[in-house]
Every structure is written in structure tokens, then in C-alpha cells.
Write an enzyme that holds these catalytic residues in place. Structure first.
Site, PDB file in Angstrom:
ATOM      1  N   ASP A  68       0.866  -1.188   0.000  1.00  0.00           N
ATOM      2  CA  ASP A  68       0.000   0.000   0.000  1.00  0.00           C
ATOM      3  C   ASP A  68       0.894   1.226   0.000  1.00  0.00           C
ATOM      4  OD1 ASP A  68      -1.707   2.090   0.540  1.00  0.00           O
ATOM      5  OD2 ASP A  68      -2.268   1.412   2.539  1.00  0.00           O
ATOM      6  N   ASP A 108       1.396   5.146  -0.349  1.00  0.00           N
ATOM      7  CA  ASP A 108       0.639   6.371  -0.143  1.00  0.00           C
ATOM      8  C   ASP A 108       1.591   7.552  -0.212  1.00  0.00           C
ATOM      9  OD1 ASP A 108      -0.668   8.550   1.714  1.00  0.00           O
ATOM     10  OD2 ASP A 108      -2.276   7.157   1.236  1.00  0.00           O
ATOM     11  N   ASP A 151       1.850   1.145   5.341  1.00  0.00           N
ATOM     12  CA  ASP A 151       2.177   0.040   4.448  1.00  0.00           C
ATOM     13  C   ASP A 151       2.927  -1.094   5.105  1.00  0.00           C
ATOM     14  OD1 ASP A 151       4.436  -1.133   2.359  1.00  0.00           O
ATOM     15  OD2 ASP A 151       2.366  -1.157   1.707  1.00  0.00           O
TER      16      ASP A 151
END
Length: 421
Positions: free
Chosen positions: A102, A104, A317
């Protein structure tokens, strides 16, 4: 149970918009969808509802069409009994989990100083690097096992669905994260050392010269050399202030204890002082690093390593990737704040993908009037509108939903809630 009567006009408007969207476009069921835990946030509530399961496609559809989630998630893990509680009992039936990344914009050094569209471009650059520099060449993941999607917010998700990786434990997943982030990678240990005779005729002496690895080298050796070339090019195309800021942010992220003055001094040695062009040429063409003083050579290596790494961040993450029972947003669902689609993408679609256009899936009409709660700008698809606090702004439906979902605007006209989509 929350009813429409309990909702604010803003929440009622958004729920109706999501309900209409899901009635026409359901997120595709994930791999092994009946073995997943599901969770969601209802509208007008900050309480997540968890430990849900679906037995078949009808149950899966019900989650969206009857519950109408503002945010909806599924577990990266597969369980024998996904709805079992407490969690300690559920994990006894753990069957494996996807490997998920993930990324970001919060993770990118200096990204907080960029406007939202630029943050999205920067995080995509790192996401592409994750795939092209790590997942495919270093880990040998077949492209058919790489499922990617825009997060709907400020980044991208990568789901690795290779069954061979499902049973990796947290420690094994941590090793993958450490490799990708460059943790424990000593860039000085990757250098080649050669004896070389230098000096004027009659005054020659043998010295040990430091060389960067070949850019065709495997793993971090090749990454370091390729990153050095890309980094020099990027600095050369930036103005001095931006270049120094990038060096400073990367040095800070690398934890080498440099202040801004040292970042300025390195830039001067590479681009401004006499011999700067020669230093860059020897570095880029021959891989020679001895033209810099020791402390700056070592500092530059750590900065370049940080430039080459993928920044996965501390709070979101790394736990997602190492956690074998994490939940993550369902690809193909709507993001409850931005109202953008967590859009699934192929590798070919990723590079040209523009989230602020291609992830806008709510309709253009009808026009909706919202009242801004602060000063700002909305730029989606072909619309770019600036507004002042308290101003009433007529907008296409999708742009109004974006401002309402992100809290940048409210609805004050009751008739706006009841407009048909």
C-alpha cells in the site's frame, strides 16, 4: 440502526450516490472470496463493522446493495471461518494471505509540500519502481499474479496473488519489505575497489579507487548505479533550491545526520564549483567516485540508495505487507471520502492513468449547488473551480460529491439532496 432520517443532508446525498453506483457496477469478487473477512463503515458512523463473511455471490451483492458501505474492505487472509470471533479463534483457521503493498503519498519524502495532483504523480513513480525494479526482476513474480489498483485516495495498492507466497509468515514478509526499502543495505559494500596508478609523470603513485557497480549488475548493485544516473539527471534538470531540498529530504530519510548546509555543499560540488562537470562525467561514464571527499562520497551513496528505494512508510504500508491478517480496501469500490473509484488497472494502463480523471465514475449531471466550508480548488476531469469560504458553488454531480465527501463543502439546500442521478 441508522436510517435516512438520522443522516445529515450531506451523508444522505452521498449514500444515495453510492447506492445508485453499486446498483449498476459492483466490485468484482476477489480471489477465494468466500474465505475472506469483510468489513465496512456505514454512512453517518465512525464505527467499523467487521467479521463478516459471504457464502455466495448473492451474499456478496447484498453487502453493497443493502448495506451501502461508505468504505468497504476485505482481509488479505483466507480463513476456514471468516466470520468467527474472537480474532484469536479465527486465526486458528488461517489458510494463507495475499502479499499486499500500500503506497501512499504520505510515505514519500517531501511530498507533503506538493499539491494533491503532484503527490499522486510522485507516488505513482515509486509504485512503478516497486513493480519494475523489485517485484518482477528481483523476486521473479509472474505478471499474471500482480493485481494493481488505485487506492481511491492518495496512492496505489499492489496485490500479489501468487499461491506460492500465500503461506509466508510475518518474518518472511518483513525480509521482503526490508529489501525493497533498502533497510540494512550498505551502499559502500556494493562498490568495487581497484588499484590505479595516478599522478603526473615521475610522481605517480598507486591508490585504491572506488567504482560504482555496473548498471547491468543484479539486485541492489545495479539499482545503485542506475539510480546514480537518474538522480544526477533529475538534479541537473531542477533549479538549485529544489535540488538542494531533494538532497536534504533524502539525506534526512536515510538517517545520515546531514543538515541543509551539507546538502547545499554536495550540490555545489556536483554542479557549481570548478571541476563539477568533470566529477559528474567520471561518476556517470566511468563510475569513479574518488573525485568527492570521503564524507560526501559516503553521504551521496546513502542518498542515492534512498532515492532508489521504495518508501513504504511507517504507519500504513509496512504493517499491511507484513501483517498476515490485514484488511484493505476492495478494488473496484468507491472511496468514502474522495468518492473516486479504487480502480483496478493493468500494467499497461498504469503509466497513462490519471486518477483525477480516470477514477471519476459518478455522473456529471445533475448540477448540484454546495456551500464551501473553506477556501480551495477542485480539479476533476474537465472541471477546475476555485472558491472562497461560504461561497455557493454550482458543480457537476461528481465534483460536488468530491467536495462533500472530503468535507470541503456542505449541502444547505434541501432540494439538492433529492435530485435524481
Amino acid at each position: 440502526m441508522i436510517t435516512m432520517a438520522d443522516m445529515s443532508p450531506r451523508e444522505m446525498f452521498l449514500k444515495r450516490a453510492f447506492q445508485r453506483f453499486y446498483s449498476k457496477s459492483l466490485p468484482p469478487p476477489p480471489l477465494r472470496f468466500t474465505l475472506r473477512e469483510y468489513a465496512y463503515f456505514p454512512f453517518n458512523s465512525n464505527m467499523m463493522i467487521r467479521h463478516l463473511s459471504v457464502r455466495n455471490l448473492d451474499d456478496y451483492k447484498t453487502l453493497y446493495l443493502q448495506k451501502v458501505p461508505r468504505h468497504v474492505y476485505y482481509s488479505s487472509a483466507f480463513y476456514r471461518r471468516p466470520d468467527q470471533q474472537p480474532m484469536e479463534e479465527k486465526i486458528k483457521g488461517w489458510l494463507g494471505a495475499e502479499l499486499i503493498f500500500d503506497l501512499d503519498s504520505d510515505h514519500i519524502p517531501g511530498a507533503e509540500n506538493l499539491p494533491y495532483p503532484e503527490q499522486l504523480k510522485e507516488v505513482k513513480r515509486f509504485f512503478v519502481r516497486l513493480i519494475d525494479e523489485f517485484m518482477i526482476p528481483d523476486f521473479g513474480i509472474d505478471q499474471k499474479y500482480l493485481k494493481i489498483n488505485f487506492s481511491g485516495g492518495r496512492g496505489y495498492h499492489l496485490h500479489v496473488i501468487d499461491p506460492a507466497l500465500f503461506t509466508l509468515d510475518s518474518h518472511q514478509r518483513r525480509e521482503i519489505v526490508d529489501y525493497i526499502t533498502g533497510k540494512g543495505i550498505d551502499p559502500e559494500a556494493l562498490l568495487h575497489r581497484k588499484r590505479r596508478r595516478v599522478g603526473r609523470r615521475g610522481y605517480e603513485k598507486d591508490v585504491e579507487v572506488y567504482y560504482l557497480p555496473s548498471k547491468d549488475s543484479w539486485g541492489w548493485s545495479g539499482k545503485l548505479r542506475r539510480a546514480a544516473e537518474d538522480f544526477m539527471k533529475e538534479l541537473g534538470e531542477s533549479d538549485e533550491e529544489d535540488a538542494v531540498e531533494e538532497i536534504y529530504e533524502l539525506a534526512k530519510s536515510a538517517g545520515i545526520g546531514w543538515g541543509r548546509r551539507r546538502a547545499e555543499r554536495l550540490y555545489e560540488m556536483l554542479f557549481l564549483t570548478p571541476g563539477a562537470s568533470m566529477r559528474r562525467r567520471k561518476m556517470l561514464e566511468e563510475g569513479v567516485l574518488d573525485t568527492l571527499p570521503d564524507q560526501y562520497r559516503k553521504g551521496l551513496l546513502h542518498v542515492v540508495r534512498e532515492y532508489s528505494a521504495v518508501h513504504l512508510g511507517g504507519e500504513t504500508d509496512e504493517p499491511v505487507t507484513t501483517d498476515t491478517k490485514r484488511i484493505i480496501r476492495v478494488p473496484g469500490s468507491l472511496h468514502g471520502k474522495s468518492t473516486l473509484l479504487a480502480k483496478p488497472l493493468t500494467l499497461e494502463e498504469l503509466e497513462p492513468f490519471d486518477p483525477l480523471s480516470d477514477a471519476v465514475v459518478l455522473p456529471e449531471s445533475p448540477e448540484v449547488v454546495v456551500r464551501a466550508v473553506g477556501r480551495g480548488t477542485v480539479a476533476l476531469k474537465d472541471v477546475k473551480v476555485s472558491f472562497e469560504e461560504g461561497e455557493e458553488v454550482p458543480l457537476p454531480f461528481y465534483a460536488a460529491a468530491f467536495l462533500l465527501g472530503t468535507g470541503m463543502a456542505v449541502l444547505e439546500r434541501e432540494e439538492e439532496v433529492h435530485k435524481k442521478i
